[in-house]
Design a protein around this motif. Structure first.
Motif, short mmCIF file in Angstrom:
data_model
loop_
_atom_site.label_atom_id
_atom_site.label_comp_id
_atom_site.label_asym_id
_atom_site.label_seq_id
_atom_site.Cartn_x
_atom_site.Cartn_y
_atom_site.Cartn_z
N LEU B 16 82.78 90.08 56.46
CA LEU B 16 83.64 90.59 55.39
C LEU B 16 82.83 91.46 54.43
O LEU B 16 83.27 92.53 54.02
CB LEU B 16 84.30 89.43 54.63
CG LEU B 16 85.39 88.66 55.36
CD1 LEU B 16 85.68 87.32 54.67
CD2 LEU B 16 86.67 89.49 55.46
N THR B 22 88.62 92.91 57.83
CA THR B 22 89.16 92.56 56.51
C THR B 22 89.64 91.11 56.51
O THR B 22 89.81 90.50 57.58
CB THR B 22 90.37 93.45 56.17
OG1 THR B 22 91.40 93.16 57.13
CG2 THR B 22 90.01 94.93 56.23
N ALA B 23 89.88 90.62 55.32
CA ALA B 23 90.42 89.25 55.20
C ALA B 23 91.81 89.18 55.83
O ALA B 23 92.18 88.16 56.42
CB ALA B 23 90.47 88.83 53.74
N ALA B 55 95.22 86.56 51.73
CA ALA B 55 94.19 87.41 52.36
C ALA B 55 94.21 88.81 51.76
O ALA B 55 93.17 89.43 51.53
CB ALA B 55 94.41 87.45 53.87
N SER B 58 92.60 88.73 48.56
CA SER B 58 91.16 88.60 48.76
C SER B 58 90.51 89.95 49.03
O SER B 58 89.46 90.28 48.46
CB SER B 58 90.89 87.64 49.92
OG SER B 58 89.52 87.67 50.28
N ASP B 59 91.15 90.75 49.89
CA ASP B 59 90.61 92.09 50.16
C ASP B 59 90.54 92.92 48.89
O ASP B 59 89.59 93.68 48.67
CB ASP B 59 91.48 92.80 51.22
CG ASP B 59 91.18 92.29 52.64
OD1 ASP B 59 90.02 91.87 52.88
OD2 ASP B 59 92.09 92.29 53.50
N GLY B 72 88.31 84.99 51.40
CA GLY B 72 88.87 85.45 52.66
C GLY B 72 88.77 84.47 53.81
O GLY B 72 89.21 84.77 54.92
#
Lengths: 95, 493
Positions: B16, B22-23, B55, B58-59, B72
């Protein structure tokens, strides 16, 4: 220790669990098995041994006796099976 | 590239950070894994929408340079942790429809640090069991069961009570999962599924918002595929919480930094009382092998004595049911969950609890009620608490001559669903090596160390001094590396 049906019925009542009459006999057998198993503790010398009250080496903390939060009546009641006007509803207790 | 679901937490964090994925991609892969593992009945509630939105968030955090220590990472949560707005059942019919209005402290800390929720996973009802077979929602099957999903000859148990958590991690459905451990419920399923599980010292993780079983014994902890991942996840789960009066106000160490591999000179206690009757020869051999691995790394084995080991199960099966009978008094059909009507209030209570609790939970409540009842309190409950003190003293004495203790995690490889089911006492014996650690409030770790002749996983347990999870994890990683277990479960999502 061997429990009879009447004792199991009494414990079940104390625990507020309805146990059908037909299951009391087998339950008495299972509970007796467990109680017999734990009787081995009598082999341990516990003279002057304090019963453990807390496994952590600390005293329970005290908090300030003050209102710090609140006002959640709808959230508190949101899971109640039956509620009305800010209260839980239960079967009639007083005639 | 390794499949996204087969990564460790440490390597997923790397990937990540380096923008290899990506998450959201990581979460999508895991959501598909959750679906493909449905025949194993691991999840009680799947939360794919929550997973994808968490998610995405998170990104966004990572893009702003604000990624947390678990940002993530998709995880599963044992259905004993209250999750706000997501059904929480404890595997019981009596919590049917219960939707918490609050979040447990442990899960809130995981979300604070960026973890992503895949869903709530199965357990034994109210965490009372060793096989994850007693939940109202059915039994969980281990991914180690031989054969095609749904067409097993023998359905192997995932252990319990955190069996859904263990199965999710072993089946590559989640990178990690939360568990709880009252008498071995993290370590035994970890041992049975070839995963890593740590029960920290009593007081390390807040119990606030976790459905209570036996409050003086319950502790939460992580279940992962490596010791390093356990260190990562444990750090997020631990920490002082004023809402739990038994939470300990100590700083949370960077457990990962403790994994130096250097255990030279450490004294490894080998308790002679753990060579119990019925210990299988292959487990005995693995234990001996474990001692050799630690010796090769420079540690020094020392024989120790824990004379009251054989009484731990009996003390546990008084103390835990006693506390459970009190804790579970709250399920009365008034405030949440199931209600079965009756002619009077008392009848409503009895009908609700008779219909809502499963057999094993009823048995334990009845035992607890009996040992706390007038005339039996001293003979049973106080006696058990005195024996508990002696068990704690045994460990205090042992830790004068050693730094960490090595034992097997369980006395056998996992059994199949349907075996060992008739006699409750026989089932309790699964926990013979793990229960004393809860009674003494100590940290315990199970590390995968090999397989039995049946090809099923075997674990070794390490026991540490209070609040010395760092040494525990450091030694655990040495065992993990020396064992170098390469066997994989027949099913991986």
């Amino acid at each position: 220790m061997s429990l009879d049906k009447a004792t199991v019925a009494k414990i079940a009542h104390l625990a507020r669990i309805k146990v059908p009459d037909g299951e009391l006999e087998s339950l008495a057998g299972e509970l007796s098995q467990i109680l017999t198993f734990v009787e081995q503790l009598n082999e341990v010398d516990t003279t002057d041994v304090p019963p453990m009250t807390s496994v952590a080496a600390q005293k329970l903390r005290r908090r300030v006796d003050a209102v710090t939060d609140g006002g959640y009546t709808p959230q508190v009641l949101s899971n109640g099976p039956e509620t009305a006007e800010g209260f839980y509803v239960v079967p009639k207790v007083v005639e | 590239m390794t499949a996204l679901t087969n990564l460790t937490m440490a390597s997923a964090l790397d990937g990540l950070a380096k923008k290899e994925f990506t998450a959201v991609e990581l979460a999508e892969a895991h959501v598909r894994a959750v679906e493909s593992a449905r025949p194993f009945n691991i999840f009680i509630t799947e939360t794919p929408d929550a997973a994808l939105s968490m998610a995405k968030a998170s990104d966004e955090r990572r893009a702003k340079g604000e990624a947390g220590p678990m940002d993530g990472l998709p995880i599963a949560v044992k259905d004993l942790f209250c999750t706000k707005g997501i059904a929480t059942t404890a595997g019981s019919k009596i919590l049917d429809g219960f939707m918490p209005e609050y979040e447990s402290t442990v899960t809130s800390q995981l979300w604070r640090d960026g973890a992503v929720l895949l869903g709530k996973v199965n357990l034994d009802e109210f965490a009372m069991g060793s096989a994850t077979i007693t939940a109202h929602q059915g039994e969980t099957v281990s991914p180690w069961s031989p054969g095609q999903p749904g067409q097993w000859d023998r359905k192997i148990v995932a252990g319990g009570s955190s069996g859904g958590s263990a199965a999710a991690v072993a089946a590559r459905v989640a990178l990690g999962a939360t568990g709880t451990d009252t008498g071995g419920s993290i370590r035994q399923p970890a041992g049975y599924t070839g995963t890593v599980g740590i029960k920290p010292t009593y007081g390390r993780c807040s119990r606030w918002g976790i459905v209570a079983y036996a409050s003086s014994l319950d502790q939460a902890g992580p279940m992962t595929r490596t010791v390093e991942d356990a260190a990562i996840m444990l750090r997020s789960m631990c920490g002082f919480d004023p809402k739990d009066s038994t939470s300990v106000d100590l700083p949370v160490p960077d457990f990962r930094a403790a994994l130096t591999g250097d255990i030279r000179g450490l004294r490894i206690g080998i308790p002679k009382e753990y060579r119990v009757e019925g210990l299988s020869a292959e487990i005995d051999a693995l234990w001996t092998q474990g001692i050799e691995w630690l010796k090769d790394a420079g540690a020094v084995p020392v024989e120790i004595s824990l004379p009251h080991t054989k009484y731990a199960l009996a003390a546990y099966y008084i103390i835990a049911p006693a506390e459970a009978s009190s804790n579970l008094a709250r399920y009365d059909g008034v405030r949440y969950g199931l209600r079965v009507e009756g002619g009077s209030l008392a009848e409503m209570y009895e009908n609700t609890r008779g219909a809502g609790f499963g057999k094993e939970v009823q048995r334990r409540i009845l035992v607890g009620t009996y040992v706390l009842s007038a005339g039996y309190y001293d003979a049973y409950y106080n006696k058990a608490r005195q024996v508990r003190t002696r068990i704690k003293w045994d460990f205090d004495e042992a830790f004068k001559s050693c730094d960490v203790i090595l034992t097997p995690t369980a006395p056998s490889t996992p059994f199949a669903i349907g075996e060992k089911m008739d006699d409750p006492v026989q089932m309790y014996l699964n926990d013979v090596f793990t229960v004393p650690i809860n009674l003494a409030g100590l940290p315990g770790l199970s590390v995968p160390a090999g397989q039995g002749a049946d090809g099923l996983p075997l674990g070794l347990q390490l026991i540490g001094r209070p609040f010395d999870e760092e040494t525990l994890l450091r030694v655990g990683q040495v065992v993990e590396k020396a064992a170098n277990v390469t066997a994989l479960p027949p099913f991986m999502a």
